[in-house]
Design an enzyme around this catalytic site. Structure first.
Site, PDB file in Angstrom:
ATOM      1  N   GLY A   1     -10.413  -2.365   3.017  1.00  0.00           N
ATOM      2  CA  GLY A   1      -9.372  -2.239   4.035  1.00  0.00           C
ATOM      3  C   GLY A   1      -9.316  -0.850   4.638  1.00  0.00           C
TER       4      GLY A   1
ATOM      5  N   ARG B   1     -14.435  -6.923   0.232  1.00  0.00           N
ATOM      6  CA  ARG B   1     -13.726  -6.517   1.461  1.00  0.00           C
ATOM      7  C   ARG B   1     -13.095  -5.132   1.225  1.00  0.00           C
ATOM      8  NH1 ARG B   1      -8.136  -4.966   2.446  1.00  0.00           N
ATOM      9  NH2 ARG B   1      -7.564  -5.585   4.540  1.00  0.00           N
TER      10      ARG B   1
ATOM     11  N   THR C   1       0.882  -1.172   0.000  1.00  0.00           N
ATOM     12  CA  THR C   1       0.000   0.000   0.000  1.00  0.00           C
ATOM     13  C   THR C   1       0.909   1.208   0.000  1.00  0.00           C
ATOM     14  OG1 THR C   1      -1.671  -1.070   1.344  1.00  0.00           O
ATOM     15  CG2 THR C   1      -1.608   1.335   1.432  1.00  0.00           C
TER      16      THR C   1
ATOM     17  N   THR D   1       0.191   1.275   6.523  1.00  0.00           N
ATOM     18  CA  THR D   1       0.255   0.148   5.597  1.00  0.00           C
ATOM     19  C   THR D   1       0.239  -1.136   6.416  1.00  0.00           C
ATOM     20  OG1 THR D   1       1.526  -0.882   3.807  1.00  0.00           O
ATOM     21  CG2 THR D   1       2.784   0.235   5.501  1.00  0.00           C
ATOM     22  N   GLY D   2      -0.111  -2.227   5.757  1.00  0.00           N
ATOM     23  CA  GLY D   2      -0.161  -3.504   6.476  1.00  0.00           C
ATOM     24  C   GLY D   2      -1.587  -3.993   6.609  1.00  0.00           C
TER      25      GLY D   2
HETATM   26  N1  GLY Z   1      -3.498  -1.852   4.135  1.00  0.00           N
HETATM   27  C1  GLY Z   1      -4.131  -2.306   2.973  1.00  0.00           C
HETATM   28  C2  GLY Z   1      -5.253  -3.220   3.229  1.00  0.00           C
HETATM   29  O1  GLY Z   1      -5.259  -3.950   4.203  1.00  0.00           O
HETATM   30  O2  GLY Z   1      -6.161  -3.244   2.421  1.00  0.00           O
END
Ligand code: GLY
Length: 290
Positions: A182, A180, A152, A203-204
């Site tokens: 995020g 989904r 990301t 990020t993550g």
């Molecule tokens: N950090 C990106 C996601 O989990 O979608």
């Protein structure tokens, strides 16, 4: 403020993205234009499998993008589950500038993109299609730390006027469930900024970041006087406390305050960030918990 020495920071080792934004800032571009065009570099890079075109699909084979952008004024725009456009950040900017809303999702976001001149594109590359077909053989959902839940790109820029803007864009977790969403398009989670204080991006593992509302937390901690480093560490410790399985995933934040001081912290070793300042474009390993 005038004559601020502009600075760009961005998650992971994406030197071309920070170079683009950093050079634009040096030439006098606004922080908002710089973050948009900076992250667009990664969105267009098909070697990156979790941003833009070339991103890994969901379990049904759809490549879907999440992105947001935030201006120094505090205005913000986002798209979720955008299906046919590489530059999700630019569609998010149009949402911010041309609608009374903050987030457009799914078919509505796709329609909005078409109405604003974004031509339909196929985001599934040959390489991501082949990887997906391989994945279908076992259908195991176990993102690989620092590989399948990263990439990301979150970016924060401060321009010569001293104004801050940010952007965050992602195709999300590889082989996520259909629809989904995020953290990346969610203001406060994947990105937050306040032009009086500074900004943060994440990020993550999006689910953990969403539950912490970490970027908002970091900006509020900086407002209360914490350094960007202290604030990032507090946000990661909050995630660790909330998630007994924290060893199984990566989560990372980077932050900058209005003096240009930077912080970065993550759970696992292996995360780094870019900093472009005064013509120097550096990749800096982050401090980490484990
Ligand atoms: N950090 C990106 C996601 O989990 O979608």
């Amino acid at each position: 403020m005038t004559n601020f020495k502009p600075v760009c920071i961005a998650t992971w080792r994406f030197p071309n993205a920070s170079l683009k934004a950093g050079e634009m800032l040096a030439e006098g571009a606004s922080a908002l234009d710089a973050v948009e065009q900076g992250v667009m570099v990664e969105e267009a890079d098909i070697r990156n499998t979790t941003v833009g075109r070339g991103g890994a699909p969901d379990r049904e084979g759809n490549v879907t993008l999440d992105a947001c952008i935030m201006a120094p004024s505090g205005n913000a725009g986002a798209v979720v589950y955008l299906k046919n456009n590489t530059h999700a950040v630019s569609v998010a900017r149009k949402v911010m500038e041309e609608t009374p809303h903050v987030i457009l999702a799914g078919e509505g976001a796709n329609q909005f993109a078409r109405q604003h001149g974004f031509e339909k594109e196929d985001l599934l590359t040959k390489a991501s299609e082949e990887a997906y077909k391989e994945w279908l053989k076992k259908k195991e959902y176990k993102p690989i730390i620092n590989i399948e839940n990263h990439d990301t790109i979150g970016m924060l820029c401060i321009d010569q006027k001293g104004d801050i803007a940010g952007a965050c864009t992602s195709s999300g977790l590889s082989y996520k469930m259909n629809v989904r969403v995020g953290d990346s398009p969610i203001i406060g989670s994947g990105l937050y900024l306040d032009n009086e204080v500074g900004g943060a991006v994440a990020t993550g593992m999006g689910e953990a970041i969403l539950k912490s509302v970490g970027s908002f937390l970091i900006v509020e901690l900086m407002r209360q006087g914490k350094s960007p480093q202290e604030a990032c560490e507090t946000a990661i410790m909050r995630i660790i406390k909330q998630n007994p399985n924290f060893k199984d995933f990566q989560a990372a934040f980077i932050a900058i305050n209005k003096n240009g001081e930077i912080g970065s912290y993550c759970i696992q070793e292996g995360f780094s960030y870019m900093e472009y300042r005064a013509g120097e474009n550096k990749n800096i390993p982050s401090k980490f918990y484990i």
